[in-house]
Design an enzyme around this catalytic site. Structure first.
Site, PDB file in Angstrom:
ATOM      1  N   CYS A  93       0.834  -1.196   0.000  1.00  0.00           N
ATOM      2  CA  CYS A  93       0.000   0.000   0.000  1.00  0.00           C
ATOM      3  C   CYS A  93       0.878   1.259   0.000  1.00  0.00           C
ATOM      4  O   CYS A  93       1.733   1.425   0.866  1.00  0.00           O
ATOM      5  CB  CYS A  93      -0.896  -0.010   1.240  1.00  0.00           C
ATOM      6  SG  CYS A  93      -1.956   1.432   1.316  1.00  0.00           S
ATOM      7  N   CYS A 124      -2.433  -1.258  -3.413  1.00  0.00           N
ATOM      8  CA  CYS A 124      -3.355  -0.339  -2.755  1.00  0.00           C
ATOM      9  C   CYS A 124      -2.677   1.025  -2.747  1.00  0.00           C
ATOM     10  O   CYS A 124      -1.450   1.112  -2.656  1.00  0.00           O
ATOM     11  CB  CYS A 124      -3.618  -0.811  -1.328  1.00  0.00           C
ATOM     12  SG  CYS A 124      -4.737   0.274  -0.423  1.00  0.00           S
TER      13      CYS A 124
HETATM   14  C1  DTB Z   1      -5.073   3.327   7.246  1.00  0.00           C
HETATM   15  O1  DTB Z   1      -6.286   3.304   7.552  1.00  0.00           O
HETATM   16  N1  DTB Z   1      -4.077   3.258   8.121  1.00  0.00           N
HETATM   17  C2  DTB Z   1      -2.806   3.382   7.460  1.00  0.00           C
HETATM   18  C3  DTB Z   1      -3.222   3.356   5.960  1.00  0.00           C
HETATM   19  N2  DTB Z   1      -4.637   3.427   6.018  1.00  0.00           N
HETATM   20  C4  DTB Z   1      -2.647   4.306   5.023  1.00  0.00           C
HETATM   21  C5  DTB Z   1      -2.017   4.561   7.906  1.00  0.00           C
HETATM   22  C6  DTB Z   1      -1.744   4.578   9.376  1.00  0.00           C
HETATM   23  C7  DTB Z   1      -0.893   5.753   9.675  1.00  0.00           C
HETATM   24  C8  DTB Z   1      -0.456   5.803  11.090  1.00  0.00           C
HETATM   25  C9  DTB Z   1       0.342   6.999  11.415  1.00  0.00           C
HETATM   26  C10 DTB Z   1       1.615   7.155  10.638  1.00  0.00           C
HETATM   27  O2  DTB Z   1       2.416   6.176  10.525  1.00  0.00           O
HETATM   28  O3  DTB Z   1       1.886   8.264  10.187  1.00  0.00           O
END
Ligand code: DTB
Ligand code: SAM
Ligand code: SF4
Length: 318
Positions: A93, A124
């Site tokens: 992703c 993704c």
């Molecule tokens: C989602 O719902 N969670 C992921 C992904 N989609 C892109 C991202 C989490 C980010 C957590 C904080 C960070 O690492 O910046």
């Protein structure tokens, strides 16, 4: 199915044992109960975002420790994707800190999607709000899933984000759907919202027509410098309840135990899987924050008798 917050609230109010039993029963009707899908995240463009999402380390409006990083090269992305595949991830992703992609931004991302797909991984992307025509371009490049979260209940959203409305999010999801891309859409728990708001978020997600194929449930990662840095801690049982209600109301969706696993005990994660979570982020980094180590996750899987879902099998058994 149209669901109201009253419907999902009733589930939240169930005795915990009854709720988990029901969620696990639904889970077993639709999925292999011992298989968990593994996705690895990569931030392909980091920081400097124009938006003001109150939880986010990457907004240019907050002073956080994040180092800005312009769009990575195709080579850098491929190196990370190959490493993720070698460790056992089946989905890759790519996230970008944009309000949404400009036309000039989209082209190189399309090449990344195409190349990752050629590795045999599911793809993704999470690039923000899409403009007309962009979802079709992503679809043509071979994008399997687009992640765009509703984040919280409609009524609580104005407390968290001021730069773009809930309707823009729903509109992007509609475009993704129309372009034939699978929808990955969830939210964040622990932003100071009430149980009624959590119920409202799940009702909103389950009422999307059709519901998302993939539902990430994130536990807020408290980022110093953001408006939510000091949000009150969330009772872990409430997080497990949220996963269970998502599982019951979206029986065919892969429910992802997403951000916030660092600091969760093995026992708590086992409860999350029992409640019907069947996907995790795998690899030592989320976008900008740490995630559990791969060897720790492998030990957890061995302890629980879990195994990774094979590529392409993340659809529910209908
Ligand atoms: C989602 O719902 N969670 C992921 C992904 N989609 C892109 C991202 C989490 C980010 C957590 C904080 C960070 O690492 O910046
Ligand atoms: N800029 C794009 C967007 O907003 O859609 C893509 C990246 S954005 C970081 C993707 C999602 O990560 C957000 O919608 C949010 O749900 C989640 N997220 C971001 N920061 C988080 C945090 N501190 N804790 C938990 N989840 C977070
Ligand atoms: Fe962060 Fe995405 Fe919001 Fe930008 S749009 S501040 S990257 S969550």
């Amino acid at each position: 199915m149209m669901l109201t917050a009253a419907d999902t609230s009733a589930l939240f109010e169930m005795p915990f044992n009854d709720l988990i039993y029901r969620a696990q029963s639904v889970h077993r009707q639709h999925f292999d109960p011992n298989a968990v899908q593994l996705s690895t995240l990569l931030s392909v463009k980091t920081g400097g975002c124009s938006e003001d999402c109150g939880y986010c380390s990457q907004s240019a409006r907050f002073r956080t420790d994040v180092q800005d990083q312009p769009l990575l090269s195709l080579d850098e992305v491929m190196k990370a994707a190959k490493a993720a595949k070698a460790k056992g991830a089946t989905r890759f992703c790519m996230g970008a800190a944009w309000r949404g992609p400009k036309e000039k931004d989209l082209k190189p991302v399309l090449a990344m999607i195409n190349a990752v797909r050629d590795l045999g991984m599911e793809t993704c992307a999470t690039l923000g709000v899409l403009r007309p025509g962009q979802a079709e371009q992503l679809s043509a490049a071979g994008l399997d899933f687009y992640n765009h979260n509703l984040d919280t209940a409609r009524e609580y959203y104005p407390k968290i984000v001021h730069t773009h409305p809930y309707e823009d999010r729903l509109n992007t999801l509609k475009q993704v759907r129309q372009a034939g891309i699978k929808v990955c859409c969830g939210g964040i728990i622990g932003m100071g919202e009430s149980r009624a708001h959590r119920a409202g978020l799940i009702a909103e997600l389950a009422s999307l027509d059709p519901p998302p194929e993939s539902v990430p449930i994130n536990k807020l990662v408290h980022i110093p410098g953001t408006p939510l840095a000091d949000a009150p801690p969330l009772d872990p049982i409430e997080f497990v309840r949220t996963l269970a209600v998502a599982r019951i109301t979206m029986p065919h969706a892969v429910i992802r135990l997403s951000a916030g696993r660092t600091g969760m005990s093995d026992a708590l994660q086992a409860l999350c899987f029992l409640a019907g979570a069947n996907s995790i982020f795998y690899g030592e980094k989320l976008l900008t924050t740490p995630n559990p180590r791969v060897d720790g996750d492998q030990a957890l899987f061995a302890k629980l008798g879990l195994r990774p879902m094979t590529p392409g099998s993340s659809a529910s058994r209908l």
